[in-house]
Design an enzyme around this catalytic site. Sequence first.
Site, PDB file in Angstrom:
ATOM      1  N   SER A   1     -18.524   4.286   2.134  1.00  0.00           N
ATOM      2  CA  SER A   1     -19.752   3.485   2.096  1.00  0.00           C
ATOM      3  C   SER A   1     -20.511   3.582   3.419  1.00  0.00           C
ATOM      4  O   SER A   1     -21.616   3.053   3.541  1.00  0.00           O
ATOM      5  CB  SER A   1     -19.413   2.028   1.782  1.00  0.00           C
ATOM      6  OG  SER A   1     -18.578   1.502   2.792  1.00  0.00           O
TER       7      SER A   1
ATOM      8  N   ASP B   1      -3.884   7.258   3.742  1.00  0.00           N
ATOM      9  CA  ASP B   1      -2.929   7.913   2.832  1.00  0.00           C
ATOM     10  C   ASP B   1      -2.731   9.372   3.261  1.00  0.00           C
ATOM     11  O   ASP B   1      -3.430   9.887   4.128  1.00  0.00           O
ATOM     12  CB  ASP B   1      -3.413   7.805   1.373  1.00  0.00           C
ATOM     13  CG  ASP B   1      -4.704   8.580   1.106  1.00  0.00           C
ATOM     14  OD1 ASP B   1      -4.764   9.786   1.424  1.00  0.00           O
ATOM     15  OD2 ASP B   1      -5.660   7.986   0.566  1.00  0.00           O
TER      16      ASP B   1
ATOM     17  N   HIS C   1      -8.199   6.571  11.186  1.00  0.00           N
ATOM     18  CA  HIS C   1      -7.723   5.186  11.145  1.00  0.00           C
ATOM     19  C   HIS C   1      -6.210   5.071  11.007  1.00  0.00           C
ATOM     20  O   HIS C   1      -5.705   4.040  10.587  1.00  0.00           O
ATOM     21  CB  HIS C   1      -8.428   4.427  10.002  1.00  0.00           C
ATOM     22  CG  HIS C   1      -9.903   4.280  10.233  1.00  0.00           C
ATOM     23  ND1 HIS C   1     -10.810   3.984   9.239  1.00  0.00           N
ATOM     24  CD2 HIS C   1     -10.639   4.376  11.377  1.00  0.00           C
ATOM     25  CE1 HIS C   1     -12.033   3.926   9.755  1.00  0.00           C
ATOM     26  NE2 HIS C   1     -11.951   4.156  11.039  1.00  0.00           N
TER      27      HIS C   1
ATOM     28  N   ARG D   1       0.846  -1.210   0.000  1.00  0.00           N
ATOM     29  CA  ARG D   1       0.000   0.000   0.000  1.00  0.00           C
ATOM     30  C   ARG D   1       0.878   1.255   0.000  1.00  0.00           C
ATOM     31  O   ARG D   1       0.640   2.217  -0.682  1.00  0.00           O
ATOM     32  CB  ARG D   1      -0.893   0.055   1.255  1.00  0.00           C
ATOM     33  CG  ARG D   1      -1.704  -1.169   1.586  1.00  0.00           C
ATOM     34  CD  ARG D   1      -3.051  -1.155   0.907  1.00  0.00           C
ATOM     35  NE  ARG D   1      -2.980  -1.441  -0.491  1.00  0.00           N
ATOM     36  CZ  ARG D   1      -2.729  -2.659  -1.005  1.00  0.00           C
ATOM     37  NH1 ARG D   1      -2.510  -3.693  -0.243  1.00  0.00           N
ATOM     38  NH2 ARG D   1      -2.689  -2.842  -2.305  1.00  0.00           N
TER      39      ARG D   1
ATOM     40  N   GLN E   1     -11.020   8.841   6.974  1.00  0.00           N
ATOM     41  CA  GLN E   1     -10.797   7.439   7.347  1.00  0.00           C
ATOM     42  C   GLN E   1      -9.598   6.900   6.589  1.00  0.00           C
ATOM     43  O   GLN E   1      -9.154   5.787   6.823  1.00  0.00           O
ATOM     44  CB  GLN E   1     -12.032   6.601   6.988  1.00  0.00           C
ATOM     45  CG  GLN E   1     -13.274   6.993   7.764  1.00  0.00           C
ATOM     46  CD  GLN E   1     -14.515   6.353   7.154  1.00  0.00           C
ATOM     47  OE1 GLN E   1     -14.852   5.223   7.456  1.00  0.00           O
ATOM     48  NE2 GLN E   1     -15.192   7.074   6.292  1.00  0.00           N
ATOM     49  N   ASN E   2      -9.098   7.686   5.650  1.00  0.00           N
ATOM     50  CA  ASN E   2      -7.989   7.206   4.820  1.00  0.00           C
ATOM     51  C   ASN E   2      -6.666   7.286   5.560  1.00  0.00           C
ATOM     52  O   ASN E   2      -6.418   8.229   6.305  1.00  0.00           O
ATOM     53  CB  ASN E   2      -7.909   8.023   3.525  1.00  0.00           C
ATOM     54  CG  ASN E   2      -9.174   7.883   2.702  1.00  0.00           C
ATOM     55  OD1 ASN E   2      -9.959   6.961   2.940  1.00  0.00           O
ATOM     56  ND2 ASN E   2      -9.380   8.778   1.764  1.00  0.00           N
TER      57      ASN E   2
HETATM   58  N1  APR Z   1     -15.183   9.134  -5.966  1.00  0.00           N
HETATM   59  C1  APR Z   1     -15.967   9.132  -4.857  1.00  0.00           C
HETATM   60  N2  APR Z   1     -16.423   8.000  -4.292  1.00  0.00           N
HETATM   61  C2  APR Z   1     -16.082   6.831  -4.844  1.00  0.00           C
HETATM   62  C3  APR Z   1     -15.279   6.749  -6.006  1.00  0.00           C
HETATM   63  C4  APR Z   1     -14.818   7.984  -6.582  1.00  0.00           C
HETATM   64  N3  APR Z   1     -14.056   8.020  -7.664  1.00  0.00           N
HETATM   65  N4  APR Z   1     -15.119   5.424  -6.324  1.00  0.00           N
HETATM   66  C5  APR Z   1     -15.791   4.716  -5.381  1.00  0.00           C
HETATM   67  N5  APR Z   1     -16.367   5.558  -4.500  1.00  0.00           N
HETATM   68  C6  APR Z   1     -17.174   5.253  -3.305  1.00  0.00           C
HETATM   69  C7  APR Z   1     -17.921   3.916  -3.323  1.00  0.00           C
HETATM   70  O1  APR Z   1     -19.159   4.042  -4.013  1.00  0.00           O
HETATM   71  C8  APR Z   1     -18.107   3.659  -1.833  1.00  0.00           C
HETATM   72  O2  APR Z   1     -19.293   4.252  -1.345  1.00  0.00           O
HETATM   73  O3  APR Z   1     -16.302   5.157  -2.219  1.00  0.00           O
HETATM   74  C9  APR Z   1     -16.886   4.346  -1.201  1.00  0.00           C
HETATM   75  C10 APR Z   1     -15.825   3.387  -0.715  1.00  0.00           C
HETATM   76  O4  APR Z   1     -16.307   2.632   0.354  1.00  0.00           O
HETATM   77  P1  APR Z   1     -15.378   1.590   1.134  1.00  0.00           P
HETATM   78  O5  APR Z   1     -14.589   0.803   0.134  1.00  0.00           O
HETATM   79  O6  APR Z   1     -16.241   0.854   2.072  1.00  0.00           O
HETATM   80  O7  APR Z   1     -14.321   2.538   1.895  1.00  0.00           O
HETATM   81  P2  APR Z   1     -14.497   3.316   3.271  1.00  0.00           P
HETATM   82  O8  APR Z   1     -15.919   3.698   3.496  1.00  0.00           O
HETATM   83  O9  APR Z   1     -13.473   4.391   3.279  1.00  0.00           O
HETATM   84  O10 APR Z   1     -14.088   2.201   4.312  1.00  0.00           O
HETATM   85  C11 APR Z   1     -14.066   2.538   5.677  1.00  0.00           C
HETATM   86  O11 APR Z   1     -13.148   0.429   6.249  1.00  0.00           O
HETATM   87  O12 APR Z   1     -11.727  -1.226   5.585  1.00  0.00           O
HETATM   88  C12 APR Z   1     -11.890  -0.200   6.457  1.00  0.00           C
HETATM   89  O13 APR Z   1     -10.343   1.024   7.682  1.00  0.00           O
HETATM   90  C13 APR Z   1     -10.826   0.853   6.381  1.00  0.00           C
HETATM   91  O14 APR Z   1     -11.038   3.242   6.506  1.00  0.00           O
HETATM   92  C14 APR Z   1     -11.575   2.074   5.928  1.00  0.00           C
HETATM   93  C15 APR Z   1     -12.989   1.813   6.402  1.00  0.00           C
END
Ligand code: APR
Length: 228
Positions: free
Chosen positions: A172, A89, A104, A56, A86-87
């Site tokens: 999400s 990066d 996180h 990563r 939550q990122n």
């Molecule tokens: N622009 C905006 N949103 C986007 C894009 C984009 N280009 N591409 C995808 N998405 C949206 C998806 O539709 C989804 O709703 O980003 C969201 C990603 O959701 P997750 O993969 O569940 O990521 P996240 O909500 O950040 O996860 C939360 O879970 O695994 C753990 O600790 C990790 O911080 C992370 C936490």
Amino acid sequence: MKRLVVLTGAGMSAESGLKTFRDMGGLWEEYDVYEVASPGGWTRDRDLVLRFYNERRKQLLETKPNWGHMGLVELEKDFDVRIITQNIDDLHERAGSTHILHLHGELRKSSSTTDPDLVYDIDGWELNEGDLCEKGSQLRPYVVWFGEAVPAIETAAEIVSTAQILVIIGTSMNVYPAAGLINHAPENAPIYIIDPNEVSVPGYSRIRVIREKAGTGVDKLIKELTDE
Ligand code: APR
């Protein structure tokens, strides 16, 4: 200046080329989350966990902030912007945002396995077995794993409670306690959601959905907020 609080998730960095977790082709399809991102996984196979985060980190060093990150910097001209991400990066930092809280953890840092207050910058992309803190304990990624407490959550809730506008981008809203932060927004604060897919946040009639990727979505948000 109005206070604009922004909660970001993996979708914020998707256009920089970093994978999200739960989308099709996301990281949790490729990896078992409990093997690479939990205290149990670390006990079972440290090497696997270190390799996962090294990969990563290596990718992160090869990427850069996208228009969405840049747009949030631009909003600082007109708003008191507070980012809660939550990122793990550092793309908000590299874009130039000035108030960023990492819920996180941070990928480019390590912490001691015996004293969590000992946190270090990682030089380059590798953290390896045998890399030790000043007290002689193994270093681990400075990341909040599943099953671990989120130390910054109270500060984050306080920030959200001062929002005059809340913007949620690219998450999400599946993972708690981060997803529960929305409940701390003052009742009169409008809530914007920027996401190309549907995000279910039940019970909120004041939500305005901008169904776009982060780059174009933030652009639309800027137009809407600065036209008001
Ligand atoms: N622009 C905006 N949103 C986007 C894009 C984009 N280009 N591409 C995808 N998405 C949206 C998806 O539709 C989804 O709703 O980003 C969201 C990603 O959701 P997750 O993969 O569940 O990521 P996240 O909500 O950040 O996860 C939360 O879970 O695994 C753990 O600790 C990790 O911080 C992370 C936490």
